[in-house]
Design a protein around this motif. Sequence first.
Motif, PDB file in Angstrom:
ATOM      1  N   GLU A 296      -7.918   7.241  -1.653  1.00 40.75           N
ATOM      2  CA  GLU A 296      -8.476   6.156  -0.855  1.00 40.75           C
ATOM      3  C   GLU A 296      -8.058   4.764  -1.357  1.00 40.75           C
ATOM      4  N   SER A 297      -8.166   4.543  -2.652  1.00 44.70           N
ATOM      5  CA  SER A 297      -7.888   3.190  -3.146  1.00 44.70           C
ATOM      6  C   SER A 297      -6.412   2.843  -2.985  1.00 44.70           C
ATOM      7  N   THR A 298      -5.531   3.830  -3.190  1.00 41.66           N
ATOM      8  CA  THR A 298      -4.097   3.564  -3.005  1.00 41.66           C
ATOM      9  C   THR A 298      -3.814   3.227  -1.539  1.00 41.66           C
TER      10      THR A 298
ATOM     11  N   ARG B 136      -5.719   1.798   0.525  1.00 40.36           N
ATOM     12  CA  ARG B 136      -6.165   0.443   0.829  1.00 40.36           C
ATOM     13  C   ARG B 136      -5.181  -0.580   0.260  1.00 40.36           C
ATOM     14  N   ILE B 137      -4.664  -0.297  -0.942  1.00 37.92           N
ATOM     15  CA  ILE B 137      -3.734  -1.242  -1.565  1.00 37.92           C
ATOM     16  C   ILE B 137      -2.422  -1.299  -0.782  1.00 37.92           C
TER      17      ILE B 137
ATOM     18  N   TYR C 169       6.560   1.832   4.347  1.00 38.58           N
ATOM     19  CA  TYR C 169       5.729   2.523   3.365  1.00 38.58           C
ATOM     20  C   TYR C 169       5.033   3.712   4.020  1.00 38.58           C
TER      21      TYR C 169
ATOM     22  N   PHE D  93       2.827   7.718  -2.795  1.00 44.32           N
ATOM     23  CA  PHE D  93       3.326   7.086  -1.578  1.00 44.32           C
ATOM     24  C   PHE D  93       4.842   6.919  -1.645  1.00 44.32           C
TER      25      PHE D  93
ATOM     26  N   THR E 249       2.234  10.231  -9.216  1.00 45.12           N
ATOM     27  CA  THR E 249       1.748  10.550 -10.557  1.00 45.12           C
ATOM     28  C   THR E 249       1.130  11.933 -10.473  1.00 45.12           C
TER      29      THR E 249
ATOM     30  N   GLN F 242      -2.361  -3.346   2.345  1.00 39.58           N
ATOM     31  CA  GLN F 242      -2.521  -4.790   2.203  1.00 39.58           C
ATOM     32  C   GLN F 242      -1.358  -5.562   2.829  1.00 39.58           C
TER      33      GLN F 242
ATOM     34  N   THR G  16      -3.486   9.877  -8.874  1.00 40.68           N
ATOM     35  CA  THR G  16      -4.042   8.595  -8.445  1.00 40.68           C
ATOM     36  C   THR G  16      -3.179   7.985  -7.357  1.00 40.68           C
ATOM     37  N   LEU G  17      -1.872   8.134  -7.537  1.00 38.03           N
ATOM     38  CA  LEU G  17      -0.941   7.470  -6.628  1.00 38.03           C
ATOM     39  C   LEU G  17      -0.105   8.492  -5.901  1.00 38.03           C
TER      40      LEU G  17
ATOM     41  N   ILE H 271       6.681   7.607  -5.150  1.00 37.04           N
ATOM     42  CA  ILE H 271       5.869   7.443  -6.353  1.00 37.04           C
ATOM     43  C   ILE H 271       4.768   8.489  -6.336  1.00 37.04           C
TER      44      ILE H 271
END
Lengths: 229, 476
Positions: free
Chosen positions: A86-88, A90-91, A77, A57, A49, A94, A54-55, A47
């Motif tokens: 950074e935010s990706t 962290r997500i 993953y 991975f 973008t 999870q 933004t993304l 994935i």
Amino acid sequence: MVTFNNETRELAVKVVYYGPALSGKTTNLQALFQKIEAKVRGRLMTIDTKDDRTLFFDMMPVFFKTAAGVKVKLKLYTVPGQVMHESTRRIVLQGTDAVAFVADARRSEAGPTLAYWNNMLRNLEANGLDPRTLPIVIQKNKMDLPDLRDDDFADLRQSANAPVVPAVAVRGEGVVETLHALLQLTYREMEQRIGLGSRWRIGEREFLDAVFTHVDVKGTRLPVAGGAS
Amino acid sequence: MTLPASILQQPMPLGDLLDLKSFGEVCQSFAELYRIGIKIFDAAGNKLVDVKVGNADFCGYIWQKPDGRSQCIATVQRVKGEPVAEEATPTIFDCFSGCRYAVQPVLYEGDVIGRVVFGPFVPDDLVALPSSLTSISADFDDRLAAGYMQNIRRVPRATAEKVLKHFAEIIDVLVFSGHKNLLTARLHIEAVQESYRELQDKNLQLQETYHALKELDRLKSNFLATMSHELRTPLTSVIGYSEMMLEGLGGPLTAEQREYLQIIMEKGESLLQLITSILDISKIEAGRVKLVLAEVDVATVMRDAVSTVMPLARKKGLRLTWQPAPLPRVQADREKLRQCLINLVNNAVKFTPPGGAVTVEARALPGERVALAVADTGIGIPTSHLPRVFDVFYQVDGSSTREFGGAGLGLAIVKSYVEAHGGEVAVESSEGQGTTFTLVLPVTARGTAVGPAQQAVAAGVASGAAASTSPAAAAG
């Protein structure tokens, strides 16, 4: 978190490949994609973008049944290595059950490697995960390059006692060993926490064999699955 | 802190992975191509797609018979719900009508997320309607039913399996790309939300820090105001008693004693001036300054300020002049205006080397305004420092070894006082050539106090200071 559903006898394990940009995380997944039998794995999903970045991975599912009929669902993953994701990161981190930290073995990369390790510790914490109990393996990647560090990541291992597995992921070397070491740790952690062996009668050997009978172990340091180790 | 559950952690129902409208069209064209009906169910048994080909009359006829209807419902339940092998080959279900269904699970990432039901079709080895059908009612019309059955395609089992396998491959691709698109879209949102949450956290921290600093700043201003006042009280006594001694009230003095006393007085005066500036600025910052407005003759204020600084200018060898001009009287606080001018002239003298000149000028501006300018031929101010010279404590040369003394308060006081009058300050400078500070005041003061005025407090401070400036009173 690893889940074992006794009703359906399903075990779901999430493995994340973490590490700095260009350390070889996607290369690991691509090598595994080649080495794992097509019938037990899905497609390698990337994935990306491209425009807003933004993304970024990769994800690859692996699924099979053990001899005792337990269905194991392994999801691999990678997190995006670039700082801006950074935010990706962290997500994606999870609920992870195990982390393969892919590190560049070169001396010159020691600084970024430690920075990403610390970044990972923070993101694990943000997800309520404890790096001292979470199964983590450090992959010492790019062993074919000059200027190798000789300290086996003492700086990283201060905060989590992770084994180090040498690798040259672009040639597929050490990739299977890394996953093997990681799943072994994961099994032992699951045994402690949910009694995989004692309660649910899934032995370590059986668990690992179930994965690695479907993996091409030629040229690795691993015994052929099913054989004595 | 824990994050909300990500879409990565959640199972995906088949309906979410497919665009059902366009998928329905794919099924439709597929069914038309092979002339066999297709039904798609998700894992929970919800019907997502239902394309019927050729069986409407046949099944409709059976449905008219009560027995036929109940058996039909039972067949549909089996086809829809009975477990099927999670394998690539389909499971065959025989209908009591002699027709057949082939059922294939939709597998994704090792999970069964739905099933494809292919049919009904007529097995190619069926020669006659089975008795399980013909016996459903006494008035069953075999020939009519057989005629209806002609519309349903006859398919060899191998063909059915091949077609179904092909269809399963199409679904696999559709599900994968659907999953990928869904993940991309949803994770994109999650990532943005997460970044936003992170920003909010940081904002909150910044805000807290800001409030803490502001409170600290307020405490500091209070402290300065108190301390300045406390320092001034004994200092006025030092100056006062020195003055008394110089006047001979304590007996005759030798020339040396007189000289020492003069130095004590001079230094005391400059210390007092400094402390007064600090007190002024802390009053301004605490919002406790109130203007006492009166009709002021600007020329008088100019003359007064110039004569105050004149001794200093002479001592340094500077030419200090002022140009009287016909000006309207200005509504202002005389004392504060005088102080502004003194501060500016003092500054000009301080930063102008011997032999230079300082000029004070005034002129009327359109729009009922008056401009007062203090120009020097001094060292000038570098352009990069110009925007900040009016800031409190700001020094162009902030080094400890700087050539010129001062607390960095003079210009800040000027700016605050002038703005309190509704006026404005400006500065122009070229390095090495000189600097011109300009005050523009409205003829009728528009401004009110600096900050929320508390006249009572200000007055209290002022009268306290006045009382203690008289050493004679203290001595008496």
